[in-house]
Design an enzyme around this catalytic site. Structure first.
Site, PDB file in Angstrom:
ATOM      1  CE  LYS A 185      -2.088  -1.313   3.793  1.00 42.30           C
ATOM      2  NZ  LYS A 185      -1.811  -2.562   4.211  1.00 42.30           N
ATOM      3  NE  ARG A 211      -4.439  -1.126   9.007  1.00 39.68           N
ATOM      4  CZ  ARG A 211      -3.440  -0.707   8.214  1.00 39.68           C
ATOM      5  NH1 ARG A 211      -3.522   0.382   7.901  1.00 39.68           N
ATOM      6  NH2 ARG A 211      -2.310  -1.497   8.086  1.00 39.68           N
ATOM      7  NE  ARG A 219       7.705  -2.610   6.652  1.00 38.95           N
ATOM      8  CZ  ARG A 219       6.382  -2.356   6.569  1.00 38.95           C
ATOM      9  NH1 ARG A 219       6.172  -1.500   5.586  1.00 38.95           N
ATOM     10  NH2 ARG A 219       5.485  -2.698   7.221  1.00 38.95           N
ATOM     11  NE  ARG A 241       6.324  -0.592  10.271  1.00 41.39           N
ATOM     12  CZ  ARG A 241       5.285  -0.399   9.375  1.00 41.39           C
ATOM     13  NH1 ARG A 241       5.426   0.095   8.337  1.00 41.39           N
ATOM     14  NH2 ARG A 241       4.056  -0.986   9.698  1.00 41.39           N
ATOM     15  NE  ARG A 294       1.496  -5.260  11.091  1.00 42.69           N
ATOM     16  CZ  ARG A 294       2.711  -5.003  10.542  1.00 42.69           C
ATOM     17  NH1 ARG A 294       3.928  -5.707  10.786  1.00 42.69           N
ATOM     18  NH2 ARG A 294       2.643  -4.410   9.407  1.00 42.69           N
TER      19      ARG A 294
HETATM   20  P1  B4P Z   1       4.653  -1.495   2.209  1.00 43.32           P
HETATM   21  O1  B4P Z   1       4.060  -0.685   0.793  1.00 43.32           O
HETATM   22  O2  B4P Z   1       5.271  -0.740   3.048  1.00 43.32           O
HETATM   23  O3  B4P Z   1       3.534  -2.078   3.305  1.00 43.32           O
HETATM   24  P2  B4P Z   1       2.131  -1.512   3.610  1.00 43.32           P
HETATM   25  O4  B4P Z   1       0.949  -2.379   3.063  1.00 43.32           O
HETATM   26  O5  B4P Z   1       1.734  -0.122   3.588  1.00 43.32           O
HETATM   27  O6  B4P Z   1       2.077  -1.845   5.345  1.00 43.32           O
HETATM   28  P3  B4P Z   1       1.470  -2.132   6.594  1.00 43.32           P
HETATM   29  O7  B4P Z   1       0.120  -2.377   6.533  1.00 43.32           O
HETATM   30  O8  B4P Z   1       2.138  -3.039   7.478  1.00 43.32           O
HETATM   31  O9  B4P Z   1       1.396  -0.646   7.393  1.00 43.32           O
HETATM   32  P4  B4P Z   1       0.845   0.565   8.052  1.00 43.32           P
HETATM   33  O10 B4P Z   1       1.694   1.581   8.124  1.00 43.32           O
HETATM   34  O11 B4P Z   1      -0.506   0.979   7.204  1.00 43.32           O
HETATM   35  O12 B4P Z   1       5.159  -2.711   1.696  1.00 43.32           O
HETATM   36  C1  B4P Z   1       5.844  -3.675   2.770  1.00 43.32           C
HETATM   37  C2  B4P Z   1       7.253  -4.029   2.170  1.00 43.32           C
HETATM   38  O13 B4P Z   1       7.131  -4.930   0.966  1.00 43.32           O
HETATM   39  C3  B4P Z   1       8.412  -2.842   2.045  1.00 43.32           C
HETATM   40  O14 B4P Z   1       9.425  -3.329   2.572  1.00 43.32           O
HETATM   41  C4  B4P Z   1       8.148  -2.771   0.492  1.00 43.32           C
HETATM   42  O15 B4P Z   1       9.390  -2.681  -0.065  1.00 43.32           O
HETATM   43  C5  B4P Z   1       8.063  -4.378  -0.041  1.00 43.32           C
HETATM   44  N1  B4P Z   1       7.255  -4.436  -1.136  1.00 43.32           N
HETATM   45  C6  B4P Z   1       6.200  -3.729  -1.610  1.00 43.32           C
HETATM   46  N2  B4P Z   1       5.814  -4.122  -3.089  1.00 43.32           N
HETATM   47  C7  B4P Z   1       6.802  -5.024  -3.374  1.00 43.32           C
HETATM   48  C8  B4P Z   1       6.725  -5.794  -4.281  1.00 43.32           C
HETATM   49  N3  B4P Z   1       5.971  -5.537  -5.451  1.00 43.32           N
HETATM   50  N4  B4P Z   1       7.544  -6.959  -4.376  1.00 43.32           N
HETATM   51  C9  B4P Z   1       8.514  -6.917  -3.370  1.00 43.32           C
HETATM   52  N5  B4P Z   1       8.449  -6.238  -2.317  1.00 43.32           N
HETATM   53  C10 B4P Z   1       7.644  -5.277  -2.136  1.00 43.32           C
HETATM   54  O16 B4P Z   1       0.119   0.143   9.537  1.00 43.32           O
HETATM   55  C11 B4P Z   1       0.983  -0.068  10.362  1.00 43.32           C
HETATM   56  C12 B4P Z   1      -0.091  -0.242  11.961  1.00 43.32           C
HETATM   57  O17 B4P Z   1      -0.602   1.165  12.257  1.00 43.32           O
HETATM   58  C13 B4P Z   1      -1.155  -1.195  11.808  1.00 43.32           C
HETATM   59  O18 B4P Z   1      -0.776  -2.455  12.144  1.00 43.32           O
HETATM   60  C14 B4P Z   1      -1.931  -0.850  12.677  1.00 43.32           C
HETATM   61  O19 B4P Z   1      -1.697  -1.011  14.091  1.00 43.32           O
HETATM   62  C15 B4P Z   1      -1.887   0.728  12.833  1.00 43.32           C
HETATM   63  N6  B4P Z   1      -2.831   1.469  11.909  1.00 43.32           N
HETATM   64  C16 B4P Z   1      -2.691   2.107  10.711  1.00 43.32           C
HETATM   65  N7  B4P Z   1      -3.793   2.318   9.894  1.00 43.32           N
HETATM   66  C17 B4P Z   1      -4.899   2.026  10.782  1.00 43.32           C
HETATM   67  C18 B4P Z   1      -6.276   2.252  10.950  1.00 43.32           C
HETATM   68  N8  B4P Z   1      -6.812   2.853   9.891  1.00 43.32           N
HETATM   69  N9  B4P Z   1      -7.048   2.004  11.955  1.00 43.32           N
HETATM   70  C19 B4P Z   1      -6.447   1.485  13.024  1.00 43.32           C
HETATM   71  N10 B4P Z   1      -5.006   1.037  12.995  1.00 43.32           N
HETATM   72  C20 B4P Z   1      -4.239   1.553  12.124  1.00 43.32           C
END
Ligand code: B4P
Length: 189
Positions: free
Chosen positions: A14, A89, A128, A134, A145
């Site tokens: 994302k 979410r 990561r 992290r 999660r």
């Molecule tokens: P990212 O792109 O960083 O992952 P994400 O889906 O954004 O992360 P996540 O859901 O964990 O985090 P968030 O901050 O929203 O990619 C992950 C990794 O994969 C990276 O290292 C990237 O380089 C790699 N990658 C990406 N694309 C790739 C590909 N095509 N091939 C290979 N590798 C690839 O949330 C963190 C926490 O915050 C949650 O657990 C929750 O506690 C809280 N939170 C956030 N929003 C909330 C909400 N709305 N309500 C309640 N709690 C919330």
């Protein structure tokens, strides 16, 4: 106005894809995860509360998240649209977002669901965790999660299908390949 919800399990890409869409379309970007991590870094009261939930792999309570989102949204002026990354979410968050946008005469244009198999999510996040340090990217917390994703977040797939906003994207492949599929979906709107 282009209001895009980027959706998917933890590690689905994302954040990665949002950044690419921001660059391409000049949209504002809300990553609720980034907002919470900034509060933690700054040692605020909100950050301390958020840390307790994030370290346990749990979601921050809806009322708190909805207030945060409303205040970030209010800060955007003359916006071409917004990328919502990691919000909603829960169903309650989705309903709140719909109401907030309707009050501004807007709506979600599309929800992009980045679909990635669980083994791949696990290996991306562990990698990561090693690179970034992290705290929530360790195997035990990632498992929690993913369980939270299945119980509280995945039901939004049906919710957005009912709203006729759902667009599925196969999230395996290079970052460029996935961006190209997202751009194709957005340009067709
Ligand atoms: P990212 O792109 O960083 O992952 P994400 O889906 O954004 O992360 P996540 O859901 O964990 O985090 P968030 O901050 O929203 O990619 C992950 C990794 O994969 C990276 O290292 C990237 O380089 C790699 N990658 C990406 N694309 C790739 C590909 N095509 N091939 C290979 N590798 C690839 O949330 C963190 C926490 O915050 C949650 O657990 C929750 O506690 C809280 N939170 C956030 N929003 C909330 C909400 N709305 N309500 C309640 N709690 C919330």
């Amino acid at each position: 106005m282009l209001n895009i919800v980027i959706f998917g399990a933890p590690g689905s890409g994302k954040g990665t894809q949002s950044q690419r869409m921001v660059d391409k379309y000049g949209l504002n970007h809300i990553s609720t995860g980034d907002v919470l991590r900034a509060e933690i870094r700054n040692g605020t009261e909100l950050g301390q509360t958020a840390k307790g939930y994030i370290d346990q792999g749990q979601l921050i309570p809806d009322e708190l998240m909805i207030d945060i989102l409303a205040s970030v949204l209010d800060g955007f002026r003359d916006s071409k649209g917004v990328i919502f990354d990691g919000f909603p979410r829960t169903i309650a968050q989705a309903e709140a977002l719909k109401k907030m946008l309707a009050e501004r005469g807007q709506e979600v244009s599309v929800m992009i669901d980045l679909d990635v198999p669980e083994e791949e999510l696990m290996s991306r996040l562990i990698r990561r965790g090693i690179d970034s340090g992290r705290a929530d990217d360790n195997e035990e917390t990632i498992r929690k999660r993913l369980a939270v994703y299945h119980s509280q977040t995945a039901p939004l797939i049906g919710w957005f299908k009912d709203e006729n906003k759902y667009h599925h994207i196969e999230g395996m492949g290079s970052m460029e390949e996935i961006s190209a599929k997202i751009v194709e979906a957005i340009d067709r709107l």
